[in-house]
Scaffold this motif. Structure first.
Motif, PDB file in Angstrom:
ATOM      1  N   PRO A  20       0.841  -1.212   0.000  1.00 57.37           N
ATOM      2  CA  PRO A  20       0.000   0.000   0.000  1.00 57.37           C
ATOM      3  C   PRO A  20       0.875   1.261   0.000  1.00 57.37           C
ATOM      4  O   PRO A  20       1.870   1.338   0.710  1.00 57.37           O
ATOM      5  N   GLY A  21       0.507   2.201  -0.837  1.00 47.72           N
ATOM      6  CA  GLY A  21       1.261   3.459  -0.923  1.00 47.72           C
ATOM      7  C   GLY A  21       2.433   3.396  -1.882  1.00 47.72           C
ATOM      8  O   GLY A  21       3.149   4.371  -2.054  1.00 47.72           O
ATOM      9  N   GLN A  22       2.671   2.239  -2.499  1.00 48.20           N
ATOM     10  CA  GLN A  22       3.745   2.104  -3.475  1.00 48.20           C
ATOM     11  C   GLN A  22       3.160   1.887  -4.862  1.00 48.20           C
ATOM     12  O   GLN A  22       2.089   1.303  -5.008  1.00 48.20           O
ATOM     13  N   LEU A  23       3.891   2.324  -5.850  1.00 51.05           N
ATOM     14  CA  LEU A  23       3.498   2.105  -7.241  1.00 51.05           C
ATOM     15  C   LEU A  23       3.907   0.691  -7.635  1.00 51.05           C
ATOM     16  O   LEU A  23       5.038   0.275  -7.369  1.00 51.05           O
ATOM     17  N   PRO A  24       3.019  -0.079  -8.246  1.00 50.63           N
ATOM     18  CA  PRO A  24       3.394  -1.434  -8.681  1.00 50.63           C
ATOM     19  C   PRO A  24       4.590  -1.385  -9.635  1.00 50.63           C
ATOM     20  O   PRO A  24       4.723  -0.456 -10.441  1.00 50.63           O
ATOM     21  N   VAL A  25       5.432  -2.394  -9.553  1.00 51.50           N
ATOM     22  CA  VAL A  25       6.647  -2.443 -10.361  1.00 51.50           C
ATOM     23  C   VAL A  25       6.325  -2.380 -11.849  1.00 51.50           C
ATOM     24  O   VAL A  25       7.019  -1.717 -12.614  1.00 51.50           O
ATOM     25  N   ASP A  26       5.265  -3.044 -12.277  1.00 53.33           N
ATOM     26  CA  ASP A  26       4.892  -2.994 -13.697  1.00 53.33           C
ATOM     27  C   ASP A  26       4.533  -1.569 -14.112  1.00 53.33           C
ATOM     28  O   ASP A  26       4.832  -1.154 -15.234  1.00 53.33           O
TER      29      ASP A  26
END
Length: 147
Positions: A20-26
């Motif tokens: 949560p709060g992070q941008l997905p790696v893709d």
């Protein structure tokens, strides 16, 4: 499923999931790809005339868009409007507008209702620069990217 397949699947899943709060790696990968493509596109812009900075073209385009509803002959674009349009600070636009006025790209007008305010119109040279470096450039990119 073999151990190596399970390991690969686990690595792939962790690369695509995010906390949560992070941008997905893709999404990060897509963003980097978009930035790379944007860099390539900006490298296609024709060489600017001597003394011209790329940021002048952005200011010219902002003034044009702000003025468009009232026509290009009416000074409706204020320095604050340009800074808001471009998402930069007003003092930086004030400095650029001064440089651009000296180069004959924009014309500064004292606002009749507020003597402290300045409205802007594009000088003939500014309109020419916009035609070449915005309209023609975007039309060229449209053809290149159309396929």
């Amino acid at each position: 499923m073999s151990e190596s397949q399970t390991e690969t699947k686990s690595t792939t899943e962790s690369a695509t999931k995010s906390k949560p709060g992070q941008l997905p790696v893709d999404d990060v990968r897509s963003l980097i790809d978009a930035c790379w493509k944007a860099k390539t596109i900006t490298e296609l812009i024709p060489a600017l005339p001597k003394g011209m900075k790329p940021c002048y073209v952005h200011v010219i385009d902002a003034v044009w868009h702000i003025s468009e509803p009232n026509g290009q002959d009416t000074g409706t674009a204020r320095v604050g409007d340009v800074s808001a349009f471009l998402g930069v600070t007003t003092p930086s636009i004030t400095k650029l507008v001064g440089e651009m006025a000296d180069l004959g790209l924009v014309v500064k007008h004292a606002d009749v209702t507020d003597r402290r305010a300045v409205t802007l119109t594009l000088a003939e040279r500014g309109l020419d620069i916009r035609h070449i470096y915005v309209e023609e450039y975007h039309a060229h990119l449209s053809q290149l990217l159309g396929g």
